[in-house]
Design a protein around this motif. Structure first.
Motif, mmCIF file in Angstrom:
data_model
loop_
_atom_site.group_PDB
_atom_site.id
_atom_site.type_symbol
_atom_site.label_atom_id
_atom_site.label_comp_id
_atom_site.label_asym_id
_atom_site.label_seq_id
_atom_site.Cartn_x
_atom_site.Cartn_y
_atom_site.Cartn_z
ATOM 1 N N SER A 19 -61.697 58.840 -98.545
ATOM 2 C CA SER A 19 -61.103 57.783 -97.737
ATOM 3 C C SER A 19 -60.474 56.778 -98.691
ATOM 4 O O SER A 19 -61.055 56.464 -99.740
ATOM 5 C CB SER A 19 -62.144 57.094 -96.857
ATOM 6 O OG SER A 19 -62.608 57.966 -95.837
ATOM 7 N N TYR A 21 -58.632 52.958 -99.002
ATOM 8 C CA TYR A 21 -58.520 51.664 -98.347
ATOM 9 C C TYR A 21 -57.525 50.775 -99.071
ATOM 10 O O TYR A 21 -57.421 50.802 -100.300
ATOM 11 C CB TYR A 21 -59.872 50.942 -98.350
ATOM 12 C CG TYR A 21 -60.949 51.606 -97.523
ATOM 13 C CD1 TYR A 21 -61.266 51.133 -96.252
ATOM 14 C CD2 TYR A 21 -61.670 52.699 -98.021
ATOM 15 C CE1 TYR A 21 -62.269 51.723 -95.494
ATOM 16 C CE2 TYR A 21 -62.663 53.297 -97.274
ATOM 17 C CZ TYR A 21 -62.957 52.801 -96.009
ATOM 18 O OH TYR A 21 -63.954 53.398 -95.267
ATOM 19 N N TYR A 22 -56.808 49.976 -98.293
ATOM 20 C CA TYR A 22 -56.074 48.830 -98.809
ATOM 21 C C TYR A 22 -56.782 47.601 -98.264
ATOM 22 O O TYR A 22 -56.657 47.264 -97.085
ATOM 23 C CB TYR A 22 -54.612 48.864 -98.373
ATOM 24 C CG TYR A 22 -53.844 50.028 -98.954
ATOM 25 C CD1 TYR A 22 -53.706 50.162 -100.333
ATOM 26 C CD2 TYR A 22 -53.249 50.983 -98.134
ATOM 27 C CE1 TYR A 22 -53.001 51.236 -100.876
ATOM 28 C CE2 TYR A 22 -52.539 52.049 -98.665
ATOM 29 C CZ TYR A 22 -52.420 52.163 -100.039
ATOM 30 O OH TYR A 22 -51.722 53.225 -100.572
ATOM 31 N N ARG A 26 -58.447 51.049 -93.617
ATOM 32 C CA ARG A 26 -58.621 52.432 -94.085
ATOM 33 C C ARG A 26 -57.334 53.192 -93.787
ATOM 34 O O ARG A 26 -57.019 53.513 -92.649
ATOM 35 C CB ARG A 26 -59.815 53.103 -93.408
ATOM 36 C CG ARG A 26 -60.003 54.536 -93.900
ATOM 37 C CD ARG A 26 -61.400 55.062 -93.699
ATOM 38 N NE ARG A 26 -61.768 55.194 -92.299
ATOM 39 C CZ ARG A 26 -62.862 55.828 -91.874
ATOM 40 N NH1 ARG A 26 -63.701 56.366 -92.750
ATOM 41 N NH2 ARG A 26 -63.131 55.917 -90.588
ATOM 42 N N LYS A 29 -58.576 58.858 -94.137
ATOM 43 C CA LYS A 29 -60.008 59.030 -93.971
ATOM 44 C C LYS A 29 -60.438 60.491 -94.047
ATOM 45 O O LYS A 29 -59.772 61.393 -93.553
ATOM 46 C CB LYS A 29 -60.473 58.410 -92.657
ATOM 47 C CG LYS A 29 -60.100 59.141 -91.390
ATOM 48 C CD LYS A 29 -60.749 58.423 -90.198
ATOM 49 C CE LYS A 29 -60.588 59.201 -88.916
ATOM 50 N NZ LYS A 29 -61.211 58.506 -87.775
ATOM 51 N N ASN A 30 -61.543 60.688 -94.753
ATOM 52 C CA ASN A 30 -62.322 61.934 -94.741
ATOM 53 C C ASN A 30 -61.481 63.175 -95.032
ATOM 54 O O ASN A 30 -61.519 64.168 -94.298
ATOM 55 C CB ASN A 30 -63.026 62.094 -93.396
ATOM 56 C CG ASN A 30 -63.986 60.955 -93.106
ATOM 57 O OD1 ASN A 30 -64.427 60.248 -94.006
ATOM 58 N ND2 ASN A 30 -64.299 60.767 -91.830
ATOM 59 N N ILE A 70 -61.228 53.562 -103.129
ATOM 60 C CA ILE A 70 -61.532 54.814 -102.443
ATOM 61 C C ILE A 70 -63.020 54.941 -102.187
ATOM 62 O O ILE A 70 -63.848 54.286 -102.819
ATOM 63 C CB ILE A 70 -61.049 56.040 -103.240
ATOM 64 C CG1 ILE A 70 -61.993 56.342 -104.419
ATOM 65 C CG2 ILE A 70 -59.619 55.887 -103.727
ATOM 66 C CD1 ILE A 70 -61.910 57.760 -104.929
ATOM 67 N N GLU A 71 -63.334 55.809 -101.238
ATOM 68 C CA GLU A 71 -64.670 56.366 -101.068
ATOM 69 C C GLU A 71 -64.526 57.872 -101.176
ATOM 70 O O GLU A 71 -63.478 58.433 -100.827
ATOM 71 C CB GLU A 71 -65.255 55.981 -99.714
ATOM 72 C CG GLU A 71 -65.540 54.497 -99.561
ATOM 73 C CD GLU A 71 -66.046 54.145 -98.169
ATOM 74 O OE1 GLU A 71 -66.047 55.033 -97.284
ATOM 75 O OE2 GLU A 71 -66.417 52.976 -97.962
ATOM 76 N N ALA A 232 -55.178 55.491 -89.129
ATOM 77 C CA ALA A 232 -55.630 56.046 -90.401
ATOM 78 C C ALA A 232 -55.107 57.471 -90.536
ATOM 79 O O ALA A 232 -55.096 58.239 -89.565
ATOM 80 C CB ALA A 232 -57.152 56.039 -90.482
#
Length: 262
Positions: A19, A21-22, A26, A29-30, A70-71, A232
């Motif tokens: 994922s 992000y800004y 998000r 995602k995923n 990020i994630e 997203a």
């Protein structure tokens, strides 16, 4: 999300639950995705679905955007490129990038190649590197007698091939291309596509494109992205390009390929 990955192909990039992000938003995602060595992978989808954001995450170009983070994981040869111990400059050396509009340096054709190699510590014969790299980018025969000429004097298609040569000069394994033909005429576009096919014998190429015909012609694998209700980006389907374009498994993919939306 559906995927297809041949068991006999080497995975060079493995995206795990990514994922992006800004700040709090998000944008993607995923995402789970495997990029195969020496193949051309196209990322397609409507505007705003995160295609370029995902592409830039592969060599940490999003690091330059304030609030971006990020994630999940992006593994390159099994190593997480977002590990704090990893130098992003080295990541960008191994995973080069060619942008939407040609952006040669305001230097000579020769120096466009030599400068990047020089600052990355190249110690070999620079003349040979310039020649070999321009040959790899299918540009040598057109410029070999004008190496001192400004790169800005080249045509748009020549400038883009010079930018590809500049990326090759630092010996990457992967080349990222963000809509590299969007500013080019059809003849220059076909030259870039032919070049991509030749380069894929030695390099792995990932391309973002809005051009469905280009994705169908030039890529081995295609990932289709769209947006969810929260705007997203998400990957809907990934597989062999011929399967994506002729037998998509998801109706959203079929609708986009056939022009019903996007």
């Amino acid at each position: 999300m559906t995927s297809q990955t041949p068991n006999n192909s080497e995975v060079i990039i493995h995206v795990q639950d990514l994922s992006i992000y800004y700040s709090a938003f998000r944008a993607v995602k995923n995402v789970n995705l495997e990029i195969l060595r020496n193949k051309i992978t196209a990322i397609i989808g409507p505007s705003g679905c995160g295609k370029s954001t995902v592409l830039r995450s592969f060599n940490r170009m999003n690091d330059f955007v304030q609030g971006a983070h990020i994630e999940g994981k992006i593994l390159f040869h099994g190593q997480d490129i977002y590990d704090p111990a990893i130098d992003p400059v080295q990541v960008r050396q191994m995973i080069g990038m060619v942008f939407q509009r040609p952006n040669p340096f305001p230097k000579s054709i020769y120096e466009n190649i030599a400068w990047g190699a020089r600052i990355n510590g190249y110690k070999g014969n620079m003349d040979d590197l310039v020649e070999n790299t321009l040959q790899s980018a299918a540009l040598w025969d057109e410029v070999k007698n004008d190496l001192k000429k400004s790169a800005l004097a080249l045509s748009g298609g020549q400038q883009q091939r010079l930018c590809i040569a500049r990326a090759l000069a630092v010996k990457p394994e992967i080349i990222l291309m963000d809509e590299p033909c969007s500013a080019l005429d059809p003849i220059a576009t076909l030259k870039i596509e032919d070049l991509m096919r030749t380069l894929s014998e030695k390099y792995t190429i990932i391309i973002v494109t809005h051009n469905m015909q280009q994705a169908g012609r030039a890529s081995d694998y295609t990932a289709f992205f769209t947006m969810d209700d929260d705007r997203a980006g998400l990957m809907v389907e990934y597989g062999d390009t011929s399967q994506i374009f002729t037998r998509p498994r998801d109706k959203r993919t079929e609708d986009y390929i056939t022009g019903r939306f996007g």
